[in-house]
Structure formats: C-alpha cells, structure tokens
Design a protein around this motif. Structure first.
Motif, short mmCIF file in Angstrom:
data_model
loop_
_atom_site.label_atom_id
_atom_site.label_comp_id
_atom_site.label_asym_id
_atom_site.label_seq_id
_atom_site.Cartn_x
_atom_site.Cartn_y
_atom_site.Cartn_z
N SER A 150 0.82 -1.27 0.05
CA SER A 150 -0.09 -0.10 0.09
C SER A 150 0.94 1.39 0.07
O SER A 150 2.28 1.15 0.34
CB SER A 150 -0.79 0.00 1.29
N LYS A 151 0.31 2.34 -0.14
CA LYS A 151 1.23 3.66 -0.24
C LYS A 151 1.79 3.83 1.02
O LYS A 151 2.93 4.31 1.18
CB LYS A 151 0.14 4.85 -0.64
N ALA A 152 0.79 3.76 2.32
CA ALA A 152 1.46 3.89 3.67
C ALA A 152 2.66 2.99 3.73
O ALA A 152 3.57 3.21 4.48
CB ALA A 152 0.26 3.70 4.56
N GLU A 153 2.48 1.83 3.24
CA GLU A 153 3.65 0.90 3.44
C GLU A 153 4.79 1.37 3.02
O GLU A 153 6.06 1.16 3.22
CB GLU A 153 3.28 -0.71 3.09
N LEU A 154 4.79 1.51 1.39
CA LEU A 154 5.84 2.09 0.75
C LEU A 154 6.66 3.20 1.53
O LEU A 154 7.93 3.19 1.76
CB LEU A 154 5.38 2.52 -0.85
N ARG A 155 5.74 4.13 1.67
CA ARG A 155 6.32 5.13 2.59
C ARG A 155 7.09 4.95 3.71
O ARG A 155 8.17 5.37 3.97
CB ARG A 155 5.20 6.27 2.98
N GLU A 156 6.49 3.81 4.65
CA GLU A 156 7.40 3.55 5.55
C GLU A 156 8.57 2.65 5.16
O GLU A 156 9.63 2.78 5.89
CB GLU A 156 6.34 2.53 6.61
N ILE A 157 8.29 1.94 4.15
CA ILE A 157 9.62 1.21 3.81
C ILE A 157 10.80 2.07 3.31
O ILE A 157 11.93 1.94 3.78
CB ILE A 157 9.29 0.26 2.42
N LEU A 158 10.67 3.15 2.58
CA LEU A 158 11.28 4.21 2.41
C LEU A 158 11.94 5.00 3.74
O LEU A 158 13.18 5.06 3.62
CB LEU A 158 10.87 5.11 1.35
N ARG A 159 11.09 5.35 4.47
CA ARG A 159 11.60 5.92 5.66
C ARG A 159 12.45 5.26 6.49
O ARG A 159 13.82 5.45 6.93
CB ARG A 159 10.21 6.62 6.53
N ARG A 198 6.14 7.81 -8.34
CA ARG A 198 4.89 7.36 -8.84
C ARG A 198 3.78 6.91 -7.96
O ARG A 198 2.72 7.23 -7.97
CB ARG A 198 5.20 5.78 -9.71
N GLU A 199 4.39 6.02 -7.09
CA GLU A 199 3.24 5.74 -5.91
C GLU A 199 2.88 6.79 -4.98
O GLU A 199 1.60 6.68 -4.47
CB GLU A 199 3.89 4.37 -5.07
N LEU A 200 4.00 7.64 -4.60
CA LEU A 200 3.70 8.65 -3.61
C LEU A 200 3.82 10.05 -3.86
O LEU A 200 3.35 10.83 -3.08
CB LEU A 200 4.86 8.17 -2.42
N GLY A 201 3.87 10.26 -5.09
CA GLY A 201 4.02 11.76 -5.57
C GLY A 201 5.34 12.53 -5.34
O GLY A 201 5.93 11.66 -4.42
N PRO A 202 5.44 13.66 -6.14
CA PRO A 202 6.72 14.31 -6.01
C PRO A 202 7.11 14.80 -4.52
O PRO A 202 8.17 14.97 -4.42
CB PRO A 202 6.28 15.56 -6.93
N GLY A 203 6.19 14.69 -3.51
CA GLY A 203 6.41 15.45 -2.27
C GLY A 203 7.35 14.37 -1.65
O GLY A 203 8.16 14.71 -0.64
N ILE A 204 7.38 13.14 -2.05
CA ILE A 204 8.23 12.14 -1.30
C ILE A 204 9.84 12.42 -1.49
O ILE A 204 10.64 12.16 -0.81
CB ILE A 204 8.08 10.71 -1.99
N ALA A 208 12.47 12.59 1.58
CA ALA A 208 13.65 11.75 1.64
C ALA A 208 14.73 12.68 1.96
O ALA A 208 15.57 12.22 2.83
CB ALA A 208 14.04 10.99 0.17
N PHE A 209 14.94 13.93 1.72
CA PHE A 209 15.91 14.80 2.23
C PHE A 209 15.65 14.85 3.84
O PHE A 209 16.80 14.85 4.62
CB PHE A 209 16.01 16.06 1.50
N ARG A 210 14.31 15.09 4.20
CA ARG A 210 14.14 15.52 5.60
C ARG A 210 14.69 14.14 6.53
O ARG A 210 15.32 14.33 7.46
CB ARG A 210 12.65 15.59 5.94
N TRP A 211 14.34 13.09 5.97
CA TRP A 211 14.55 11.68 6.70
C TRP A 211 16.12 11.40 6.71
O TRP A 211 16.57 11.15 7.84
CB TRP A 211 13.84 10.44 6.16
N ALA A 212 16.81 11.74 5.71
CA ALA A 212 18.20 11.57 5.69
C ALA A 212 18.85 12.55 6.64
O ALA A 212 19.76 12.32 7.43
CB ALA A 212 18.91 11.69 4.24
N HIS A 213 18.34 13.97 6.57
CA HIS A 213 18.91 14.78 7.63
C HIS A 213 18.75 14.50 8.99
O HIS A 213 19.77 14.75 9.80
CB HIS A 213 18.28 16.12 7.40
N GLU A 214 17.63 14.12 9.14
CA GLU A 214 17.35 13.60 10.69
C GLU A 214 18.27 12.43 11.13
O GLU A 214 18.95 12.47 12.10
CB GLU A 214 16.06 12.86 10.76
N ALA A 215 18.46 11.62 10.19
CA ALA A 215 19.44 10.50 10.55
C ALA A 215 20.89 10.78 10.64
O ALA A 215 21.80 10.32 11.27
CB ALA A 215 19.26 9.45 9.46
#
Ligand code: XIL
Length: 378
Positions: A150-159, A198-204, A208-215
């Motif tokens: 699902s979209k929510a799962e994909l987003r969590e996989i990337l995060r 494609r699945e999550l829209g351009p905002g992803i 990705a940059f925000r998550w990388a910066h946090e890490a």
C-alpha cells in the motif's frame, strides 16, 4: 582563496621537509613510507596534488555489472587495485554497494558487509565517503518493485531504509546522493519509472531529504544526475525544484553532475556557469561520476589524438569544478578500464578511465594531476 592559503603552507612544509597533512586527507601511511625526504613523490598522487579542502574521489568497483564479469570482486581481491585506491584518492564512492539491491536484499534483511568494508577502508586511508544512493528508479530489489505494498507501507519502507542506512554511517559520510536521476532528459519528473514518485507523488523527494537529515545532520545532501552538466531542460528542472525546496526549508545542500561524457559529443563548455548558478543558490556542487568514453577503433588501441582529446575533457571538467568556490568534491567513476561499466553499457565504446587495464597512466591521469598541482600552487 583555498589555493593561496594552501600554497603558503605547502612552501613552509617543503622548506622543512615536513610531511604535509591538510584538509580531510590526514593519513596516508603508505605515502609516508614511500616518499623519501626532499622527494616530491607525494605530489605525484592526485590526492596530495589537490588544493586544501578539495577532495579527489573514485568509485569503488564492486556489485552491479561486475557480478557478471569473469573476475572476483575488485575491491576485495585485487591487491594492486586497492593499493592505488588508497594512495591516489581522498574520497571514495561505493559504485553499487550502497544501492538498494545490494544493501537491502530482502524486506527484513540488510547486508552491510561490503558497504562497511568500504567505509572502514576509507577511514584507514584518511578518505571521505560519498554515499550513493537512497531514492532512485534503478537497481531496486524485486521484493520492492514487485511487492504489493500500500502507499502507507511504501512510505514506511523508504523512511525506514533511509533512517537505517544513513543512521548506520552517521558522521562518516561527507555527502549523500539522496535523490538520483529523478528527472528525464526532457526535464520531466520520472513519474512512471521511479517507484517512489509514481506511488507517493513528488513530495516524497522532500521527505527523503528530511529523513536523511534527521539520520545524519552532518552529511551534505545532494541531488545527482547525468546530462545536467550544461544549462538545459533537465538542469533547469533541478534549478527550479531546488529553489522551491529551499524556500520550504527542506535540507538540500548540494547539486552534483555525474559527467559520464563521450568524445562523440562536444565538451559541455557551460559546465562552470551551470555549477555557478547552483552555487549562487547557496548549494555545494560536485562532479561525481566522471568518465570519458570513446568509440573503440578496430585495432582496439586509441590513437594519441584520441587520448589527447580525452585528457582535455578530464582536464576541463576538473577546471570547471576548481573554478567554483563550493565545488570541493571531484570524483571519477573508477580509475582503470579493467573494471569500467562503459563497455558493458555502451556497445562499441570504452577506454573511458584514466588508467589502462594494467594500470598504466594515460595522458588523462597526468592532465588531472597537473591541473590539481597548478590549482594548489595558485
Ligand atoms: C553503474 C555502475 O557503474 C554499474 O556497475 C552498474 O551495473 C550500473 O550502475 N549513474 C549512476 C551510477 O548514478 O550508479 C551508475 O553506476 C552509472 C550511472
């Protein structure tokens, strides 16, 4: 600025015959043993010829196309390769070993072995590391691309992937290619072949940059792409996107050009100006994957003229980066033709690197070394 400051230090060190330790290039035990007092042998190496604070990198061969070649893993098994890797360069980029299909082969399993080995090698040799890459349309594992998420799962996989991989190497990676090749050559976002967009829209991309910066708050976070050396539709799209993201406070720190060049085409003469416009936005810039391929003649041996032309392309790419203040990282995509991706991906082309199969230096190698030396001496 950087060359003037360095020249003073270099002269003082030379007068005293002191080993010169500058910038990030702080340790090269092999070089210390090799260089006799009063010898300038160290400056024959790219990393030592470079101005202070300017790193010279290479891709570390392994994974990807190498897996289908008839040689063992170059980084692990080729002693000569490792020696040159440690001596010549002050930055390394895993060619494939941090890509999704290498580092995250199953949904619930990471394989950090090769990436860890590269980061450890880099630290031992006083080198910085460019992390490559987190969000890309290519070299993704089948469990991801063919999974039914699902979209929510994909987003969590990337995060989770970004938090895990960037977090593992936090403080040890100088620059991360967070987003790789997100635009096509027309400057359109890859809304079909990039699974994330494609699945999550351009905002992803911003996420990705925000998550990388946090890490890893210390790592510089980059957009990276090919065919963006010139001012063109594709680089214009980055130019617009970066401004939007910066206005939103997204932690984007750099824009890098891969620079997979071919002597079939003219040199992108506006490279310096293109880097400058990103520099003016406050971004760092970098050349990350330079190689200069050519059509192989029937004899298999390039003419002196072809070698000269290749050297000229290498030299001009380096000079463009050196001329821009915030361009302090210059990486070639491997140093020997022995392990080049070019013949595998571009039929009939090759000879793209600065050393031959047997590590003989080409004119392109000397062009880089001499250009670095000249920049250091100001
Ligand atoms: C290439 C590697 O060199 C090959 O080993 C692999 O089979 C395919 O990818 N742009 C990039 C790099 O960002 O990751 C690519 O590397 C070359 C093009």
């Amino acid at each position: 600025m950087r060359s003037i400051r360095f020249a003073t230090v270099a002269l003082a060190a030379a007068a005293l015959s002191l080993p010169l330790v500058t910038g990030v290039a702080t340790a090269d035990p092999a070089a210390d043993q090799q260089a006799a007092p009063h010898s300038n042998a160290r400056f024959d190496r790219l990393r030592w010829a470079a101005p202070e604070g300017f790193v010279v990198g290479t891709a570390v061969a392994g994974g990807g196309h190498h897996l289908s070649q008839d040689y063992p893993d170059p980084f692990t098994y080729d002693a000569e390769y490792r020696k040159i890797l440690g001596r010549q360069f002050s930055s390394v980029s895993p060619e494939n070993q941090m890509k999704w299909d290498s580092i995250h082969p199953e949904k619930d399993r990471y394989d950090f072995g090769q990436a860890d080995a590269i980061v450890e090698f880099a630290e031992k040799h006083g080198q910085v590391v460019r992390g490559h890459t987190l969000l890309w349309h290519s070299q993704n594992p089948a469990w991801l691309t063919q999974g039914n998420f699902s979209k929510a799962e994909l987003r969590e996989i990337l995060r989770e992937h970004i938090a895990t991989v960037v977090g593992r190497y936090a403080g040890r990676i100088q620059q991360w290619d967070v987003a790789n090749e997100i635009f096509d050559d027309q400057g359109k976002l890859r809304t079909t072949d990039n699974i994330w967009i494609r699945e999550l829209g351009p905002g992803i991309v911003a996420d990705a940059f925000r998550w990388a910066h946090e890490a890893d708050p210390k790592a510089k976070l980059f957009f990276n792409d090919y065919n963006v050396e010139s001012v063109n539709a594709k680089s214009n799209s980055y130019y617009t996107l970066v401004q939007q993201l910066l206005a939103q406070g997204v932690p984007v720190h750099g824009f890098s050009v891969q620079a997979h060049l071919s002597t079939r085409y003219g040199f992108p003469g506006d490279l310096e100006n293109n880097l400058r416009r990103f520099d003016a936005l406050g971004l760092e810039t970098a050349v990350t994957e330079l190689d200069v391929r050519m059509d192989l003649p029937e004899s298999g041996v390039p003419t002196a003229e072809m070698e000269r032309k290749q050297a000229d392309y290498y030299q001009r790419a380096l000079s463009a980066c050196l001329a821009v203040d915030g361009c302090n990282s210059f990486t070639i995509w491997g140093f020997t033709d022995k392990y080049s991706w070019v013949p595998v991906f571009f039929e009939g082309e090759g000879f793209a690197n600065v050393m031959t199969d047997d590590y003989t230096r080409k004119p392109a190698f000397y062009a880089l070394r001499d250009t670095l030396k000249a920049a250091r001496q100001g």
